[in-house]
Design a protein around this motif. Structure first.
Motif, PDB file in Angstrom:
ATOM      1  N   MET A   1       0.850  -1.189   0.000  1.00  0.00           N
ATOM      2  CA  MET A   1       0.000   0.000   0.000  1.00  0.00           C
ATOM      3  C   MET A   1       0.891   1.247   0.000  1.00  0.00           C
ATOM      4  N   LEU A   2       0.649   2.129  -0.956  1.00  0.00           N
ATOM      5  CA  LEU A   2       1.417   3.359  -1.080  1.00  0.00           C
ATOM      6  C   LEU A   2       1.125   4.289   0.091  1.00  0.00           C
ATOM      7  N   THR A   3       2.156   4.963   0.603  1.00  0.00           N
ATOM      8  CA  THR A   3       1.995   5.952   1.664  1.00  0.00           C
ATOM      9  C   THR A   3       2.423   7.323   1.158  1.00  0.00           C
ATOM     10  N   GLU A   4       2.000   8.388   1.862  1.00  0.00           N
ATOM     11  CA  GLU A   4       2.389   9.743   1.473  1.00  0.00           C
ATOM     12  C   GLU A   4       3.898   9.935   1.605  1.00  0.00           C
ATOM     13  N   VAL A   5       4.493   9.306   2.609  1.00  0.00           N
ATOM     14  CA  VAL A   5       5.946   9.408   2.789  1.00  0.00           C
ATOM     15  C   VAL A   5       6.664   8.841   1.573  1.00  0.00           C
ATOM     16  N   GLU A   6       6.204   7.701   1.079  1.00  0.00           N
ATOM     17  CA  GLU A   6       6.820   7.091  -0.098  1.00  0.00           C
ATOM     18  C   GLU A   6       6.573   7.943  -1.345  1.00  0.00           C
ATOM     19  N   LEU A   7       5.356   8.468  -1.476  1.00  0.00           N
ATOM     20  CA  LEU A   7       5.000   9.236  -2.667  1.00  0.00           C
ATOM     21  C   LEU A   7       5.849  10.489  -2.797  1.00  0.00           C
ATOM     22  N   PHE A   8       6.055  11.198  -1.680  1.00  0.00           N
ATOM     23  CA  PHE A   8       6.790  12.454  -1.719  1.00  0.00           C
ATOM     24  C   PHE A   8       8.243  12.318  -1.261  1.00  0.00           C
ATOM     25  N   ASP A   9       8.742  11.090  -1.232  1.00  0.00           N
ATOM     26  CA  ASP A   9      10.149  10.874  -0.893  1.00  0.00           C
ATOM     27  C   ASP A   9      11.044  11.510  -1.955  1.00  0.00           C
ATOM     28  N   ARG A  10      12.179  12.069  -1.557  1.00  0.00           N
ATOM     29  CA  ARG A  10      13.054  12.768  -2.505  1.00  0.00           C
ATOM     30  C   ARG A  10      13.518  11.869  -3.640  1.00  0.00           C
ATOM     31  N   ASN A  11      13.576  10.568  -3.415  1.00  0.00           N
ATOM     32  CA  ASN A  11      13.994   9.646  -4.462  1.00  0.00           C
ATOM     33  C   ASN A  11      12.856   9.316  -5.432  1.00  0.00           C
ATOM     34  N   ASN A  12      11.667   9.832  -5.134  1.00  0.00           N
ATOM     35  CA  ASN A  12      10.525   9.579  -6.008  1.00  0.00           C
ATOM     36  C   ASN A  12      10.083  10.861  -6.722  1.00  0.00           C
ATOM     37  N   LEU A  13      10.977  11.866  -6.761  1.00  0.00           N
ATOM     38  CA  LEU A  13      10.632  13.162  -7.343  1.00  0.00           C
ATOM     39  C   LEU A  13      11.409  13.430  -8.625  1.00  0.00           C
ATOM     40  N   LEU A  14      10.727  14.066  -9.576  1.00  0.00           N
ATOM     41  CA  LEU A  14      11.347  14.571 -10.792  1.00  0.00           C
ATOM     42  C   LEU A  14      10.960  16.040 -10.921  1.00  0.00           C
ATOM     43  N   CYS A  15      11.613  16.769 -11.830  1.00  0.00           N
ATOM     44  CA  CYS A  15      11.366  18.211 -11.960  1.00  0.00           C
ATOM     45  C   CYS A  15      10.946  18.562 -13.381  1.00  0.00           C
ATOM     46  N   LEU A  16       9.854  19.336 -13.498  1.00  0.00           N
ATOM     47  CA  LEU A  16       9.433  19.928 -14.771  1.00  0.00           C
ATOM     48  C   LEU A  16       9.950  21.354 -14.792  1.00  0.00           C
ATOM     49  N   ASP A  17      10.910  21.650 -15.681  1.00  0.00           N
ATOM     50  CA  ASP A  17      11.569  22.954 -15.650  1.00  0.00           C
ATOM     51  C   ASP A  17      11.320  23.800 -16.894  1.00  0.00           C
ATOM     52  N   ASN A  18      10.347  23.397 -17.720  1.00  0.00           N
ATOM     53  CA  ASN A  18      10.010  24.165 -18.914  1.00  0.00           C
ATOM     54  C   ASN A  18       8.567  24.668 -18.771  1.00  0.00           C
ATOM     55  N   PRO A  19       8.377  25.881 -18.210  1.00  0.00           N
ATOM     56  CA  PRO A  19       7.007  26.369 -17.986  1.00  0.00           C
ATOM     57  C   PRO A  19       6.201  26.536 -19.263  1.00  0.00           C
ATOM     58  N   ALA A  20       6.868  26.735 -20.380  1.00  0.00           N
ATOM     59  CA  ALA A  20       6.136  26.857 -21.640  1.00  0.00           C
ATOM     60  C   ALA A  20       5.356  25.590 -21.954  1.00  0.00           C
ATOM     61  N   ASN A  21       5.845  24.462 -21.447  1.00  0.00           N
ATOM     62  CA  ASN A  21       5.169  23.194 -21.711  1.00  0.00           C
ATOM     63  C   ASN A  21       4.168  22.815 -20.631  1.00  0.00           C
ATOM     64  N   PHE A  22       4.494  23.057 -19.347  1.00  0.00           N
ATOM     65  CA  PHE A  22       3.480  22.673 -18.359  1.00  0.00           C
ATOM     66  C   PHE A  22       2.376  23.715 -18.235  1.00  0.00           C
ATOM     67  N   GLN A  23       2.541  24.867 -18.910  1.00  0.00           N
ATOM     68  CA  GLN A  23       1.432  25.809 -19.023  1.00  0.00           C
ATOM     69  C   GLN A  23       0.695  25.656 -20.355  1.00  0.00           C
ATOM     70  N   ASN A  24       1.213  24.819 -21.227  1.00  0.00           N
ATOM     71  CA  ASN A  24       0.545  24.535 -22.502  1.00  0.00           C
ATOM     72  C   ASN A  24       1.014  23.182 -23.004  1.00  0.00           C
ATOM     73  N   THR A  25       0.328  22.128 -22.596  1.00  0.00           N
ATOM     74  CA  THR A  25       0.759  20.779 -22.981  1.00  0.00           C
ATOM     75  C   THR A  25       0.495  20.484 -24.450  1.00  0.00           C
ATOM     76  N   MET A  26      -0.123  21.419 -25.158  1.00  0.00           N
ATOM     77  CA  MET A  26      -0.276  21.239 -26.598  1.00  0.00           C
ATOM     78  C   MET A  26       1.073  21.259 -27.300  1.00  0.00           C
ATOM     79  N   ASN A  27       2.120  21.771 -26.607  1.00  0.00           N
ATOM     80  CA  ASN A  27       3.473  21.807 -27.171  1.00  0.00           C
ATOM     81  C   ASN A  27       4.221  20.488 -27.005  1.00  0.00           C
TER      82      ASN A  27
END
Length: 253
Positions: free
Chosen positions: A1-27
């Protein structure tokens, strides 16, 4: 069973660093937009549709105030209307919207992460004044294999539609089908915000977002075998972060 600690663990994180795309996924690679001007009934007298809708497939966002563990276990289901309004429900289901407002019909999403923030807020009253606070979550969904109804902004003069003009053409993407949990890439939030333990507000237009990866996420990419969890999410993040996808006509003002 997934827990919040596991979900937000630093080893389970990635970064979206292109705002042009996460503000317009049509790109983003995988997006497919079919405007109403491209659709046709081929002069078929048996076609019953009264208008030609627009369609979108690709990556989209959805705001929700429910616990993320509940969402990642069950996905997003359709909100059915009461039985005596069944005919009206069926009409909206097949047409996509009534006057551009889908209400509780279908699964409502957006091509813009910031446009989803108001759907991740709770409201309460203090001294007869309504206040809203950010107490929910925003989900990144892989709908590359689905087709949703693309609906323009109902408020084309809103600040967010002025900043991101593409919302005047496609703001909401409404899906007449449930979205299973394994098509949710994960939860996005602004870095530095403790989104797990305390409610907060996002910046109006964040420069980057963190992605807490859904371990149940599964996808097959072009000429590749099925990937799951972090392996699949990394492919999606690479698509979002591709600097070649920055457009030149509306990028950050």
């Amino acid at each position: 069973m997934l827990t919040e600690v596991e979900l937000f663990d630093r080893n389970n994180l990635l970064c979206l660093d292109n705002p042009a795309n996460f503000q317009n996924t049509m790109n983003v690679t995988g997006a497919c937009y079919v405007p109403s001007s491209w659709t046709t009934d081929l002069s078929n007298e048996w076609v019953l549709a009264t208008h030609k809708p627009s369609y979108f497939s690709g990556y989209i966002f959805r705001g929700d105030v429910r616990n993320p563990l509940e969402i990642l276990e069950s996905g997003f289901s359709l909100s059915l209307d009461v039985p005596d309004r069944q005919n009206r429900y069926l009409y909206r289901l097949v047409s996509g919207a009534s006057r551009g407002n889908t209400g509780r019909y279908g699964v409502s999403t957006s091509v813009c992460a910031s446009a989803c923030t108001r759907y991740a807020m709770n409201m309460f009253s203090v001294h007869n004044m309504s206040l809203r606070y950010f107490d929910g979550y925003i989900y990144l969904i892989d709908a590359v294999d689905f087709k949703g109804f693309a609906i323009p902004s109902l408020r084309p003069n809103d600040p967010i539609a002025i900043r991101f003009p593409h919302l005047r053409e496609v703001h909401e993407v409404n899906f007449p089908n449930p979205i299973p949990n394994f098509k949710i890439v994960g939860v996005v939030y602004f870095p530095g915000v403790n989104s797990v333990t305390e409610p907060t507000m996002w910046p109006e237009y964040p420069p980057k977002l963190m992605l807490a990866v859904n371990p149940y996420y599964s996808a097959s990419f072009v000429y590749e075998q099925e990937k799951t969890g972090m392996e699949a999410a990394k492919v999606v993040v690479d698509r979002f972060n591709d600097p070649r996808d920055y457009p030149h006509d509306w990028v950050m003002v």
